[in-house]
Design a protein around this motif. Structure first.
Motif, mmCIF file in Angstrom:
data_model
loop_
_atom_site.group_PDB
_atom_site.id
_atom_site.type_symbol
_atom_site.label_atom_id
_atom_site.label_comp_id
_atom_site.label_asym_id
_atom_site.label_seq_id
_atom_site.Cartn_x
_atom_site.Cartn_y
_atom_site.Cartn_z
ATOM 1 N N GLY A 59 47.588 74.903 100.709
ATOM 2 C CA GLY A 59 47.292 73.606 100.118
ATOM 3 C C GLY A 59 48.177 72.462 100.582
ATOM 4 O O GLY A 59 47.935 71.308 100.231
ATOM 5 N N ASN A 60 49.202 72.749 101.368
ATOM 6 C CA ASN A 60 50.113 71.707 101.839
ATOM 7 C C ASN A 60 49.809 71.358 103.292
ATOM 8 O O ASN A 60 49.709 72.251 104.138
ATOM 9 N N LEU B 13 49.127 86.950 107.464
ATOM 10 C CA LEU B 13 50.272 87.693 106.953
ATOM 11 C C LEU B 13 51.480 87.347 107.811
ATOM 12 O O LEU B 13 51.499 87.632 109.011
ATOM 13 N N VAL B 14 52.479 86.738 107.200
ATOM 14 C CA VAL B 14 53.706 86.358 107.901
ATOM 15 C C VAL B 14 54.754 87.430 107.611
ATOM 16 O O VAL B 14 55.037 87.727 106.455
ATOM 17 N N GLY C 50 59.141 90.332 111.430
ATOM 18 C CA GLY C 50 59.237 90.728 112.835
ATOM 19 C C GLY C 50 58.746 89.661 113.786
ATOM 20 O O GLY C 50 59.474 88.770 114.200
ATOM 21 N N GLU C 51 57.491 89.713 114.128
ATOM 22 C CA GLU C 51 56.886 88.825 115.116
ATOM 23 C C GLU C 51 56.353 87.560 114.444
ATOM 24 O O GLU C 51 55.918 87.606 113.301
ATOM 25 N N PRO C 52 56.311 86.445 115.190
ATOM 26 C CA PRO C 52 55.630 85.263 114.656
ATOM 27 C C PRO C 52 54.140 85.572 114.437
ATOM 28 O O PRO C 52 53.543 86.324 115.198
ATOM 29 N N ALA C 53 53.575 85.000 113.391
ATOM 30 C CA ALA C 53 52.153 85.173 113.107
ATOM 31 C C ALA C 53 51.373 84.116 113.876
ATOM 32 O O ALA C 53 51.702 82.935 113.824
ATOM 33 N N ARG C 54 50.357 84.548 114.597
ATOM 34 C CA ARG C 54 49.508 83.621 115.351
ATOM 35 C C ARG C 54 48.123 83.644 114.725
ATOM 36 O O ARG C 54 47.572 84.713 114.464
ATOM 37 N N ILE C 55 47.595 82.458 114.486
ATOM 38 C CA ILE C 55 46.262 82.357 113.891
ATOM 39 C C ILE C 55 45.536 81.214 114.587
ATOM 40 O O ILE C 55 46.098 80.140 114.791
ATOM 41 N N SER C 56 44.295 81.479 114.972
ATOM 42 C CA SER C 56 43.538 80.437 115.660
ATOM 43 C C SER C 56 42.060 80.531 115.291
ATOM 44 O O SER C 56 41.581 81.602 114.923
ATOM 45 N N VAL C 57 41.375 79.396 115.406
ATOM 46 C CA VAL C 57 39.939 79.342 115.157
ATOM 47 C C VAL C 57 39.285 78.485 116.227
ATOM 48 O O VAL C 57 39.915 77.597 116.814
ATOM 49 N N ASP C 58 38.016 78.779 116.484
ATOM 50 C CA ASP C 58 37.206 77.956 117.356
ATOM 51 C C ASP C 58 36.170 77.277 116.463
ATOM 52 O O ASP C 58 35.216 77.903 116.020
ATOM 53 N N LEU C 59 36.392 76.005 116.172
ATOM 54 C CA LEU C 59 35.518 75.278 115.255
ATOM 55 C C LEU C 59 34.190 74.879 115.904
ATOM 56 O O LEU C 59 33.283 74.412 115.225
ATOM 57 N N ARG C 60 34.055 75.074 117.200
ATOM 58 C CA ARG C 60 32.816 74.719 117.897
ATOM 59 C C ARG C 60 31.724 75.746 117.628
ATOM 60 O O ARG C 60 30.561 75.493 117.895
ATOM 61 N N ARG C 61 32.065 76.903 117.100
ATOM 62 C CA ARG C 61 31.065 77.954 116.851
ATOM 63 C C ARG C 61 30.490 77.839 115.471
ATOM 64 O O ARG C 61 31.076 77.528 114.513
ATOM 65 N N HIS D 287 49.375 83.969 103.324
ATOM 66 C CA HIS D 287 49.169 82.541 103.114
ATOM 67 C C HIS D 287 47.754 82.166 103.497
ATOM 68 O O HIS D 287 47.201 82.692 104.475
ATOM 69 N N GLU D 288 47.177 81.231 102.750
ATOM 70 C CA GLU D 288 45.861 80.704 103.092
ATOM 71 C C GLU D 288 46.049 79.524 104.041
ATOM 72 O O GLU D 288 46.800 78.596 103.749
ATOM 73 N N VAL D 289 45.354 79.590 105.169
ATOM 74 C CA VAL D 289 45.416 78.525 106.166
ATOM 75 C C VAL D 289 44.028 77.899 106.249
ATOM 76 O O VAL D 289 43.030 78.604 106.425
ATOM 77 N N VAL D 290 43.984 76.574 106.111
ATOM 78 C CA VAL D 290 42.725 75.843 106.215
ATOM 79 C C VAL D 290 42.803 74.957 107.451
ATOM 80 O O VAL D 290 43.759 74.204 107.627
ATOM 81 N N PHE D 291 41.802 75.094 108.310
ATOM 82 C CA PHE D 291 41.657 74.254 109.497
ATOM 83 C C PHE D 291 40.533 73.268 109.192
ATOM 84 O O PHE D 291 39.420 73.690 108.870
ATOM 85 N N ARG D 292 40.800 71.969 109.323
ATOM 86 C CA ARG D 292 39.803 70.960 108.966
ATOM 87 C C ARG D 292 39.625 69.973 110.122
ATOM 88 O O ARG D 292 40.588 69.398 110.610
ATOM 89 N N HIS D 293 38.356 69.795 110.529
ATOM 90 C CA HIS D 293 38.002 68.836 111.583
ATOM 91 C C HIS D 293 36.983 67.871 110.978
ATOM 92 O O HIS D 293 36.062 68.318 110.274
ATOM 93 N N PRO D 294 37.101 66.557 111.244
ATOM 94 C CA PRO D 294 36.207 65.591 110.587
ATOM 95 C C PRO D 294 34.721 65.781 110.876
ATOM 96 O O PRO D 294 33.887 65.497 110.009
ATOM 97 N N SER D 295 34.358 66.280 112.041
ATOM 98 C CA SER D 295 32.935 66.454 112.326
ATOM 99 C C SER D 295 32.508 67.913 112.479
ATOM 100 O O SER D 295 31.318 68.218 112.441
ATOM 101 N N LEU D 296 33.469 68.833 112.642
ATOM 102 C CA LEU D 296 33.119 70.246 112.835
ATOM 103 C C LEU D 296 33.331 71.098 111.585
ATOM 104 O O LEU D 296 33.091 72.300 111.604
ATOM 105 N N GLY D 297 33.816 70.491 110.530
ATOM 106 C CA GLY D 297 33.947 71.217 109.272
ATOM 107 C C GLY D 297 35.295 71.868 109.053
ATOM 108 O O GLY D 297 36.311 71.450 109.631
#
Length: 129
Positions: free
Chosen positions: A79-80, A114-115, A118-129, A97-107
């Motif tokens: 939420g932050n 999970l953080v 050990g290793e850094p957590a990597r999270i990614s999305v493709d908003l074009r799909r 943690h909940e991660v929200v990705f927001r794009h003005p035209s792609l939603g």
């Protein structure tokens, strides 16, 4: 504790941080606080006085998360607002943690990450799909 911890005394499980109370005999005790899922372990010492309750505050360390989105997005963690992608080396407490990705035209897309210690957590999305 913001994450669930197993509480061990002398290698024996005596409770969890979700328990309302952990009952221990009078005296000084060395306790191990463990969450294997996030790689957290801390040893604390508590002194139990008959007829009294004692609190043992626990400080959960931070881990690192690297959120990214295509083409780009505004990122919110629990939420932050964290900023706009690409982002790296964001410090957040260990745990889910909940991660929200927001794009003005792609939603918007929501994911959980999970953080761990050990290793850094990597999270990614493709908003074009």
């Amino acid at each position: 504790s913001p994450i669930e911890l197993d509480i061990f005394r002398g290698g024996e499980l005596v409770g969890t941080s979700r328990s309302a109370r952990v009952m221990l005999p009078e005296g000084r005790h060395t306790l191990d606080l463990v969450n294997q899922e996030v790689g957290f372990r801390q040893t604390i010492v508590v002194t139990v006085v008959p007829g009294r309750e004692s609190a043992a505050p626990v400080r959960i360390p931070n881990g690192v998360v690297h959120p990214n989105a295509l083409p780009w997005a505004e990122v919110f963690i629990d939420g932050n607002r964290a900023g706009e992608t690409p982002l790296g080396n964001l410090q957040v407490p260990l745990g889910r943690h909940e991660v929200v990705f927001r794009h003005p035209s792609l939603g918007e897309r929501r994911q959980t990450v999970l953080v761990t210690a050990g290793e850094p957590a990597r999270i990614s999305v493709d908003l074009r799909r």
